[in-house]
Design an enzyme around this catalytic site. Structure first.
Site, short mmCIF file in Angstrom:
data_model
loop_
_atom_site.label_atom_id
_atom_site.label_comp_id
_atom_site.label_asym_id
_atom_site.label_seq_id
_atom_site.Cartn_x
_atom_site.Cartn_y
_atom_site.Cartn_z
N CYS A 155 0.82 -1.22 0.00
CA CYS A 155 0.00 0.00 0.00
C CYS A 155 0.85 1.26 0.00
O CYS A 155 0.32 2.37 -0.05
CB CYS A 155 -0.91 -0.01 1.23
SG CYS A 155 0.04 -0.13 2.76
N ASP A 278 46.29 -16.56 13.33
CA ASP A 278 47.37 -16.84 14.28
C ASP A 278 48.40 -15.71 14.31
O ASP A 278 49.26 -15.68 15.18
CB ASP A 278 48.07 -18.15 13.90
CG ASP A 278 47.15 -19.34 14.13
OD1 ASP A 278 46.45 -19.34 15.14
OD2 ASP A 278 47.14 -20.25 13.28
N LYS A 288 46.57 4.38 3.61
CA LYS A 288 46.85 3.33 2.62
C LYS A 288 48.31 3.44 2.18
O LYS A 288 48.77 4.53 1.82
CB LYS A 288 45.92 3.49 1.42
CG LYS A 288 46.08 2.35 0.44
CD LYS A 288 45.21 2.50 -0.78
CE LYS A 288 45.59 1.42 -1.77
NZ LYS A 288 45.47 1.83 -3.15
N PHE A 323 36.99 -26.13 17.19
CA PHE A 323 37.03 -26.66 15.82
C PHE A 323 38.48 -26.66 15.37
O PHE A 323 39.29 -25.88 15.88
CB PHE A 323 36.18 -25.80 14.89
CG PHE A 323 34.71 -26.05 15.10
CD1 PHE A 323 33.99 -26.86 14.25
CD2 PHE A 323 34.06 -25.49 16.19
CE1 PHE A 323 32.65 -27.13 14.47
CE2 PHE A 323 32.72 -25.75 16.43
CZ PHE A 323 32.01 -26.56 15.57
N LYS A 337 45.23 -30.77 19.65
CA LYS A 337 44.61 -29.46 19.95
C LYS A 337 43.61 -29.59 21.10
O LYS A 337 43.53 -28.73 21.97
CB LYS A 337 43.90 -28.91 18.71
CG LYS A 337 44.84 -28.26 17.73
CD LYS A 337 44.13 -27.70 16.51
CE LYS A 337 45.16 -27.35 15.43
NZ LYS A 337 44.59 -27.04 14.14
N LYS A 341 44.42 -27.42 24.39
CA LYS A 341 43.50 -26.30 24.70
C LYS A 341 42.48 -26.71 25.77
O LYS A 341 41.56 -25.96 26.05
CB LYS A 341 42.80 -25.85 23.42
CG LYS A 341 43.77 -25.40 22.33
CD LYS A 341 43.07 -24.86 21.10
CE LYS A 341 44.06 -24.74 19.95
NZ LYS A 341 43.85 -23.58 19.11
N1 CTP Z 1 41.77 -20.49 17.94
C1 CTP Z 1 41.83 -19.54 18.94
N2 CTP Z 1 42.80 -18.59 18.93
C2 CTP Z 1 43.72 -18.57 17.96
C3 CTP Z 1 43.69 -19.56 16.93
C4 CTP Z 1 42.71 -20.50 16.96
O1 CTP Z 1 40.97 -19.54 19.82
N3 CTP Z 1 44.65 -17.64 17.96
C5 CTP Z 1 40.73 -21.53 18.00
C6 CTP Z 1 39.84 -21.64 16.76
O2 CTP Z 1 38.68 -20.83 16.87
C7 CTP Z 1 39.49 -23.12 16.74
C8 CTP Z 1 40.68 -23.79 17.38
O3 CTP Z 1 41.37 -22.77 18.10
O4 CTP Z 1 38.33 -23.40 17.51
C9 CTP Z 1 41.64 -24.44 16.41
O5 CTP Z 1 42.00 -23.53 15.42
P1 CTP Z 1 42.94 -23.96 14.20
O6 CTP Z 1 43.09 -22.80 13.28
O7 CTP Z 1 42.50 -25.27 13.64
O8 CTP Z 1 44.32 -24.28 14.89
P2 CTP Z 1 45.42 -23.47 15.58
O9 CTP Z 1 45.27 -23.64 17.05
O10 CTP Z 1 45.45 -22.06 15.08
O11 CTP Z 1 46.72 -24.26 15.14
P3 CTP Z 1 47.38 -24.47 13.67
O12 CTP Z 1 47.05 -23.22 12.88
O13 CTP Z 1 48.81 -24.63 13.98
O14 CTP Z 1 46.77 -25.71 13.09
#
Ligand code: CTP
Length: 393
Positions: A155, A278, A288, A323, A337, A341
């Site tokens: 409308c 990482d 930039k 993950f 991992k 962790k």
């Molecule tokens: N993760 C995190 N902090 C980071 C890197 C990763 O909390 N700096 C978490 C991600 O969200 C994921 C898990 O750790 O749930 C595994 O992340 P992944 O990228 O598979 O592994 P990494 O621990 O970064 O190790 P790599 O890259 O050596 O495989």
């Protein structure tokens, strides 16, 4: 697919949005539902029942006197009654217990069946106090409501009352069939990929789309959880995100690091699906960088592991689900991992199998007792349900 094999009775009442019920019908069929259709006499002035008949469906029209017991048999056959669009008139009649059309008669005979209303009307009509009171009354009688959207109306008015997208309605129907196993739980989900900026336009990131995290957040809403999603650079959503969750947008590792601990303290379950960088650049430029000025040996610094830090402040009753993205020795690396962790669960994405950014995923779940479960290639939306079921167990 929660709707697979379910019998949905689609009741279409008079609204300019009637034509959208054709798309809704199509989506229900795609989801594997059996659909029977009632077109009310006023809806029949907007769309012809022949549309559905040409798809091979039997359509019931609003002549309750033509087949005297149709309301009873239709109601018995249905697993769910969907009134979409639900007009001002029909909603108010239902709340008053009036049963003078086939649709209102069916509802009167379906005390035990779930019913979903999808109101669609002009914003002033939707704001009408009588309608609002009646919607609240119907909710008390266990009618479910798929809220209309806000936007431009046929409308010319702008406001709340637009017929929602079929995806939102399907989501509501799927929710109705799910047991509320996460009711009262706070679920925190991270999804997407961080971006570490070198200057205002260049960044370091990865190919994670956020689909797995969004699927988990949606699924947690369906299971009745109070969901908070931290969305990392999911600006143009790659898939449907339900409205019934709080969403905060973050971009970089630092944003995430600032947001995560406070939210984590309040959650029962953390699903850390985000792909966190990482590394960050040691030096960032606020302007930039001109191509000639860029020192090609840019220096990186390592980011803290957020999951590891959170495990250190985790309360006994909290659950952390991490993950992993792996290409080789996937189980071995994933298990490492999980232990490093201190996670309760880890899902290992075998990213050598072309799963990043796709709708499907596959991999392995390991729990803290070391039990491994393989999940074959399947839709991320389906996998999400299975992973949450493992935590609920
Ligand atoms: N993760 C995190 N902090 C980071 C890197 C990763 O909390 N700096 C978490 C991600 O969200 C994921 C898990 O750790 O749930 C595994 O992340 P992944 O990228 O598979 O592994 P990494 O621990 O970064 O190790 P790599 O890259 O050596 O495989």
């Amino acid at each position: 697919m929660t709707l697979k094999g379910k019998n949905i009775l689609l009741c279409i009442t008079g609204s300019i949005a009637c034509y959208k019920s054709v798309d809704l019908y199509r989506r229900l069929k795609e989801a594997g539902a059996g659909v029977k259709i009632i077109v009310s006499s006023s809806a029949g002035r907007f769309i012809s029942p022949y549309i559905f008949e040409s798809f091979g469906e039997e359509v019931f029209t609003d002549d309750a006197f033509k087949s005297p017991l149709a309301h009873v048999s239709l109601s018995k056959h249905a697993d769910l009654i969907l009134i979409a669009p639900a007009s001002f008139n029909t909603i108010n009649k239902l709340a008053a217990g009036i049963a003078d059309t086939l649709i209102t008669l069916v509802v009167s005979a379906s005390q035990d069946k779930p019913k979903v209303l999808v109101p669609a009307m002009n914003p002033n009509m939707y704001a009408n106090g009588i309608l609002r009171d009646n919607l609240n009354k119907l909710k008390e009688y266990n009618f479910h409501l798929a809220s209309p959207e806000t936007g431009n109306m046929a409308c010319g008015d702008f406001g709340e009352g637009r017929f929602p997208d079929a995806e939102g309605i399907i989501f509501e129907l799927e929710s109705v069939f799910k047991e509320k196993t996460l009711k009262g739980k706070r679920v925190l989900v991270t999804a997407g990929a961080t971006r570490e900026y070198l200057d205002p336009v260049r960044f370091l990131s990865n190919a994670s789309s956020g689909k797995m995290g969004i699927s988990l957040a949606n699924e947690a809403v369906k299971l009745g959880a109070d969901v908070f999603l931290i969305a990392l650079n999911i600006d143009a959503p790659c898939q449907y995100i339900n409205k019934n969750m709080r969403i905060i947008k973050c971009k970089s590792f630092t944003d995430l690091k600032d947001t995560l601990p406070g939210e984590f303290k309040q959650c029962d379950i953390l699903l850390m699906a985000a792909a966190v960088s990482d590394y960050s650049f040691k030096e960032k430029s606020s302007n930039k960088i001109k191509k000639g000025d860029l020192n090609l040996n840019v220096e990186l610094v390592q980011n803290e592991d957020l999951l590891k830090a959170l495990s250190g402040i985790k309360k006994e009753e909290q659950r952390i689900f991490g993950f992993a993205a792996e290409t080789d020795s996937v189980i071995e690396n994933g298990r490492k991992k999980l232990m490093e962790k201190s996670l309760d669960y880890i899902f290992i994405n075998d990213v050598s199998k072309n799963v990043i950014g796709e709708d499907e995923n596959e991999g392995f779940l390991i729990n803290k007792e070391g039990k491994i479960k393989r999940f074959g290639r399947q839709l991320k939306t389906e996998l999400a349900g299975k992973l949450l079921a493992e935590i609920i167990k």
